[in-house]
Scaffold this motif. Structure first.
Motif, PDB file in Angstrom:
ATOM      1  N   ALA A 420      61.354   1.868  70.852  1.00 28.11           N
ATOM      2  CA  ALA A 420      62.429   1.914  72.005  1.00 28.11           C
ATOM      3  C   ALA A 420      62.941   0.400  71.915  1.00 28.11           C
ATOM      4  O   ALA A 420      64.206   0.457  72.353  1.00 28.11           O
ATOM      5  CB  ALA A 420      61.736   2.142  73.111  1.00 28.11           C
ATOM      6  N   VAL A 421      62.121  -0.535  71.838  1.00 23.91           N
ATOM      7  CA  VAL A 421      62.820  -2.027  71.919  1.00 23.91           C
ATOM      8  C   VAL A 421      63.739  -2.295  70.954  1.00 23.91           C
ATOM      9  O   VAL A 421      64.656  -2.833  71.017  1.00 23.91           O
ATOM     10  CB  VAL A 421      61.578  -3.003  71.853  1.00 23.91           C
ATOM     11  CG1 VAL A 421      62.212  -4.372  71.912  1.00 23.91           C
ATOM     12  CG2 VAL A 421      60.519  -2.681  73.173  1.00 23.91           C
ATOM     13  N   ARG A 422      63.165  -1.835  69.613  1.00 27.49           N
ATOM     14  CA  ARG A 422      64.284  -1.983  68.542  1.00 27.49           C
ATOM     15  C   ARG A 422      65.387  -1.187  68.938  1.00 27.49           C
ATOM     16  O   ARG A 422      66.632  -1.778  68.246  1.00 27.49           O
ATOM     17  CB  ARG A 422      63.608  -1.393  67.307  1.00 27.49           C
ATOM     18  CG  ARG A 422      62.335  -2.425  66.746  1.00 27.49           C
ATOM     19  CD  ARG A 422      61.721  -1.471  65.560  1.00 27.49           C
ATOM     20  NE  ARG A 422      60.513  -2.294  65.111  1.00 27.49           N
ATOM     21  CZ  ARG A 422      60.471  -3.354  64.191  1.00 27.49           C
ATOM     22  NH1 ARG A 422      61.548  -4.047  63.711  1.00 27.49           N
ATOM     23  NH2 ARG A 422      59.662  -3.883  64.017  1.00 27.49           N
ATOM     24  N   THR A 423      65.596  -0.171  69.597  1.00 30.42           N
ATOM     25  CA  THR A 423      66.541   0.664  69.687  1.00 30.42           C
ATOM     26  C   THR A 423      67.621  -0.188  70.473  1.00 30.42           C
ATOM     27  O   THR A 423      68.800  -0.380  70.455  1.00 30.42           O
ATOM     28  CB  THR A 423      66.187   2.170  70.254  1.00 30.42           C
ATOM     29  OG1 THR A 423      65.516   2.887  69.280  1.00 30.42           O
ATOM     30  CG2 THR A 423      67.617   2.769  70.601  1.00 30.42           C
ATOM     31  N   LEU A 424      66.893  -0.745  71.689  1.00 28.48           N
ATOM     32  CA  LEU A 424      67.659  -1.598  72.597  1.00 28.48           C
ATOM     33  C   LEU A 424      68.337  -2.648  72.117  1.00 28.48           C
ATOM     34  O   LEU A 424      69.465  -3.131  72.537  1.00 28.48           O
ATOM     35  CB  LEU A 424      66.721  -1.964  73.853  1.00 28.48           C
ATOM     36  CG  LEU A 424      67.557  -2.745  75.016  1.00 28.48           C
ATOM     37  CD1 LEU A 424      68.662  -1.846  75.471  1.00 28.48           C
ATOM     38  CD2 LEU A 424      66.314  -3.018  75.978  1.00 28.48           C
ATOM     39  N   VAL A 425      67.669  -3.142  70.851  1.00 31.21           N
ATOM     40  CA  VAL A 425      68.336  -4.405  70.200  1.00 31.21           C
ATOM     41  C   VAL A 425      69.686  -3.869  69.775  1.00 31.21           C
ATOM     42  O   VAL A 425      70.603  -4.641  69.872  1.00 31.21           O
ATOM     43  CB  VAL A 425      67.494  -5.039  69.169  1.00 31.21           C
ATOM     44  CG1 VAL A 425      68.176  -6.010  68.377  1.00 31.21           C
ATOM     45  CG2 VAL A 425      66.260  -5.601  69.855  1.00 31.21           C
ATOM     46  N   THR A 426      69.665  -2.676  69.016  1.00 29.67           N
ATOM     47  CA  THR A 426      70.889  -2.007  68.715  1.00 29.67           C
ATOM     48  C   THR A 426      71.935  -1.830  69.846  1.00 29.67           C
ATOM     49  O   THR A 426      73.151  -2.136  69.534  1.00 29.67           O
ATOM     50  CB  THR A 426      70.760  -0.768  67.953  1.00 29.67           C
ATOM     51  OG1 THR A 426      69.714  -1.366  66.610  1.00 29.67           O
ATOM     52  CG2 THR A 426      71.715  -0.163  67.300  1.00 29.67           C
ATOM     53  N   VAL A 427      71.328  -1.159  71.017  1.00 29.85           N
ATOM     54  CA  VAL A 427      72.451  -0.723  71.807  1.00 29.85           C
ATOM     55  C   VAL A 427      72.729  -1.945  72.571  1.00 29.85           C
ATOM     56  O   VAL A 427      73.793  -1.985  73.179  1.00 29.85           O
ATOM     57  CB  VAL A 427      71.639   0.445  72.937  1.00 29.85           C
ATOM     58  CG1 VAL A 427      72.346   0.752  73.924  1.00 29.85           C
ATOM     59  CG2 VAL A 427      71.331   1.411  72.061  1.00 29.85           C
ATOM     60  N   THR A 428      71.885  -2.890  73.011  1.00 31.07           N
ATOM     61  CA  THR A 428      72.078  -4.083  73.706  1.00 31.07           C
ATOM     62  C   THR A 428      71.637  -3.838  75.135  1.00 31.07           C
ATOM     63  O   THR A 428      72.066  -2.711  75.731  1.00 31.07           O
ATOM     64  CB  THR A 428      73.520  -4.883  73.580  1.00 31.07           C
ATOM     65  OG1 THR A 428      74.374  -3.869  74.588  1.00 31.07           O
ATOM     66  CG2 THR A 428      74.127  -4.964  72.268  1.00 31.07           C
ATOM     67  N   PRO A 429      70.987  -4.447  75.825  1.00 31.57           N
ATOM     68  CA  PRO A 429      70.647  -4.236  77.267  1.00 31.57           C
ATOM     69  C   PRO A 429      71.937  -4.224  77.964  1.00 31.57           C
ATOM     70  O   PRO A 429      71.954  -3.382  79.120  1.00 31.57           O
ATOM     71  CB  PRO A 429      70.104  -5.691  77.519  1.00 31.57           C
ATOM     72  CG  PRO A 429      69.274  -6.189  76.374  1.00 31.57           C
ATOM     73  CD  PRO A 429      70.476  -5.752  75.414  1.00 31.57           C
ATOM     74  N   SER A 430      73.116  -4.981  78.118  1.00 30.74           N
ATOM     75  CA  SER A 430      74.136  -4.804  78.807  1.00 30.74           C
ATOM     76  C   SER A 430      74.817  -3.428  78.737  1.00 30.74           C
ATOM     77  O   SER A 430      75.113  -2.934  79.906  1.00 30.74           O
ATOM     78  CB  SER A 430      75.177  -5.824  78.442  1.00 30.74           C
ATOM     79  OG  SER A 430      74.808  -7.076  78.611  1.00 30.74           O
TER      80      SER A 430
END
Length: 754
Positions: A420-430
């Motif tokens: 999930a964290v790796r996916t957020l790196v792609t999606v970006t927190p913003s």
């Protein structure tokens, strides 16, 4: 003497009558009382209980709360619903000729006047009708001092007008509902409930005598009240009822507490106190909510059963919400565990708590919607360290183990943290933050504030907002607010997600096989009907969630401690999920609904897939049109994109003057490139040359490891990452603060002009 005619002679009575009639005529001409007289229906309609009532969608009473702090009134009681014993005692004690006079008892008035002249004790001259006139007209209400002559004459005028315009039963009914009893108790309904814990229709002769005795002396001592009640019973030939009356009176009056403070008692069900406090604001208000009494009661019971089973796990609080998917109607709103809780007033439905893994479905939905990933994409569940402005972020899985290469389907269904964290790196927190705001979460901080921890639910959310966001998945990406009253306007849907991506997420959350790597095949997430569900546990086991939906309903459950204390060895599957499962199955059994699997929307393709190296078994998979593939290879693994890992955007670095400069270095680090260049403030940086080799002033070769130890100097800097073609692939800005602006000589050796 009480009960006997006063011998003043018939002339005295006639004189008093003529005097009173003259005064009445004068006042009637000047005061305009007739125009101001209220109708019985108006008085009844304007009557306001001190309580406000919340009803369910079918009109069943759910909750009553008191909103008037000065008076305790309950609902208006019709005369036929008042005990005959009370009516008889009232007339016998207060107005024996009530059914004969026309508002003023002139014989009693003459006797009272004569008694006042000779200081003799007599029965009061005010009839029930005259007393009612004082209750209806604030100017005629008796205060601490006796009424003036003018007030008494006006009272007589209004009493006669009442008798001309109202029926006797209406006068008696209004009086019993408006008269003050003990302390703040107003009306026979409140008195009967508080003193005797029964409806006025059930009052017996002894209780009726006590109630009537309180009219003359509301705040009298219990012994004095019992004495008056006994005289009333004797007048009704019920003297044997006086035996033990003083003790019975003492116990009844004790229910009003000390200093006239009423002990609040009610026979109304107490099923929805938190929603009632949210919706009810006016004394006497009666509001029809969207709740279903049967669902509300069952959810309450399910919560209590589960917390009782976990009493040794340090869990005190919980909350449950059930929402109809189509209408947005809230069917259950259980805000607290009540007797289990030390903070029962806290509404767990709207309280903000850390979301845990319950936000992951929205993260993966966004990645699939943007076509950055598919449900079949491979993610690496392996250790990862992510630099942030406050240090390294090192996420871990719940079981502290790594699963290696897994598909997005497995990663979400089994709630693995690192993918999930790796996916957020792609999606970006913003971008993820903006999507959550669009789902109604109203997060207090920005995406950059939460950073990568947002993937694991570091944000505080309410159970209501979280459950309604899952309802958006159930509605295949269409969002609306919820309704809590039937008077609310119908909800208006708006599209916030791609229907196909929302459908795929629902299919993953309903996949028992995909979640088995973490939860096994048999657990509290399985229901007899199709249902998509996700659990979550916040840091240190402070919050426990289970939220999921069928085609008809969405149910959310939170358990934990309102105080923030951690639970002991409780996960979402063992804490909140059993409650979720019970409520979901109850909803479908109650409605006898058949199992219904959501229809695949347009734009979704079903494809048979297999994995290279047999990472996962072959299966059918859903894709957004244009992203389908049959062979999934490790080369197509969606790992962390090209990015500068350190320093982070906006980082502030301070140079310590007590540490030698050569020992204060920053390591630039990046992911996603096998080689490339660093460029700082427009100048390429070269790696230090090995000892014994001559330094080159030419353009340096690309850094193979993309790690560079830089000696910082004060100022604002722009760091760029260049690929093999010298194109910028990422950029960050940061600032260094210190005591000198001089560029160290060591740094100059490694800087080459463009």
């Amino acid at each position: 003497m009480r009960g006997k005619a006063i011998s003043g002679g018939p002339g005295c009575a006639q004189y008093v009558k003529r005097l009173s009639l003259s005064a009445v005529l004068l006042l009637a001409l000047s005061a305009g009382q007739a125009q101001a007289l209220q109708r019985f229906a108006d008085v009844q309609q304007e009557f306001r209980s001190s309580e406000a009532s919340l009803y369910d969608r079918k009109g069943q009473l759910l909750q009553q709360i008191r909103l008037n702090p000065h008076e305790r009134r309950l609902s208006w009681v019709a005369l036929e619903d008042v005990s005959p014993a009370l009516r008889n005692a009232l007339v016998a004690s207060e107005d024996r000729r009530f059914y004969q006079h026309s508002g003023v008892d002139w014989s009693a008035a003459a006797a009272a006047a004569w008694g006042n002249l000779w200081n003799s004790r007599t029965r009061g001259a005010s009839t029930i009708t005259m007393q009612l006139a004082g209750l209806l007209d604030d100017d005629l209400r008796r205060r601490t001092s006796p009424r003036s002559i003018r007030q008494k004459l006006s009272q007589a005028v209004v009493a006669q007008l009442l008798e001309r315009n109202w029926r006797k039963d209406q006068i008696l009914e209004a009086y019993l509902n408006l008269v003050s009893f003990r302390g703040e108790l107003v009306g026979i309904h409140a008195l009967s409930r508080v003193l005797f814990d029964k409806h006025p229709s059930g009052l017996n002769q002894r209780e009726a005598a006590i109630a009537v005795a309180l009219i003359r002396g509301p705040n009298a001592a219990p012994a004095r009240v019992a004495e008056r009640a006994c005289r009333i019973l004797q007048d009704q030939n019920a003297a044997p009822q006086c035996k033990g009356l003083e003790g019975f009176t003492l116990l009844a009056l004790a229910r009003t507490g000390s200093n006239s403070e009423v002990i609040v008692t009610t026979t109304a069900p107490q099923l929805a106190p938190h929603l009632a406090r949210k919706l009810l604001h006016t004394p006497g208000q009666a509001l029809r909510s969207t709740l279903d009494a049967g669902v509300q009661r069952f959810a309450n019971d399910a919560l209590h059963r589960q917390l009782a089973a976990l009493v040794d796990r340090n869990i005190q609080d919980g909350a449950v919400v059930a929402i109809d998917n189509a209408s947005g109607d809230v069917l259950a709103w259980v805000g607290s565990s009540a007797t289990f809780s030390n903070a029962a007033e806290v509404d767990g439905v709207v309280a903000l708590r850390q979301a845990g893994s319950t936000l992951k479905p929205f993260l993966y939905e966004l990645a699939i919607e943007k076509k950055w990933m598919t449900a079949a994409s491979i993610l690496n569940d392996a250790a990862i360290n992510l630099p942030t402005s406050s240090g390294l972020y090192i996420p871990q899985n719940y079981d502290k183990q790594f699963k290696g290469l897994v598909s997005v389907r497995t990663a979400l269904a089994s709630s693995l943290n690192i993918p999930a964290v790796r996916t957020l790196v792609t999606v970006t927190p913003s971008a993820f933050f903006e999507r959550l705001q669009g789902l109604g979460f109203q997060l207090r901080e920005s995406g950059n504030y939460y950073g990568y921890s947002l993937a694991l639910g570091s944000a505080d959310v309410s159970l209501l907002a979280l459950t309604n966001a899952y309802r958006t998945l159930a509605n295949q990406g269409s969002y609306s607010g919820v309704r809590t009253t039937l008077s609310d306007p119908a909800v208006t849907m708006r599209k916030v997600m791609d229907p196909g991506a929302a459908f795929i997420i629902g299919d993953i959350l309903a996949d028992r096989s995909a979640r088995s790597r973490t939860f096994g095949l048999e657990n509290a997430l399985s229901t007899r009907v199709w249902a998509a569900v996700k659990t979550g546990t916040s840091k240190d086991m402070r919050d426990n969630w289970a939220v999921g939906y069928s085609d008809r309903y969405t149910v959310g459950v939170w358990v934990g401690n309102a105080s923030g204390l951690p639970m002991w060895d409780v996960s979402g599957v063992t804490g909140a999920a059993p409650i979720w499962q019970e409520v979901m199955q109850f909803l479908h059994q109650r409605d006898q609904l058949r199992q219904h699997i959501p229809t695949m929307p347009a734009g979704v393709v079903e494809q048979d897939i297999r994995y290279e190296d047999k990472i996962e078994a072959p299966r059918h998979e859903y894709f957004l049109a244009g992203t389908e593939q049959s062979l999934i290879t490790t080369a197509k693994s969606d790992d962390i994109k090209v990015a500068i890992r350190y320093p982070t955007q906006g980082m502030l670095v301070a140079i310590d003057p007590d540490i030698p400069p050569q020992r204060q270095r920053m390591r630039f680090a990046a992911d996603g490139l096998s080689s490339g260049w660093w460029r700082l403030d427009g100048k390429l940086l070269a790696l230090p040359v090995k000892a014994g080799k001559k330094a080159s002033r030419q353009t340096p070769p690309p850094n193979q490891q993309l790690a560079f130890d830089w000696m910082p100097w004060p100022g604002r800097h722009v760091l760029e990452l260049l690929d093999a073609k010298r194109e910028v692939v990422d950029q960050v800005r940061f600032e260094v603060r210190g005591a000198t602006e001089k560029v160290p000589e060591q740094l100059r050796k490694h800087a080459v002009k463009k």
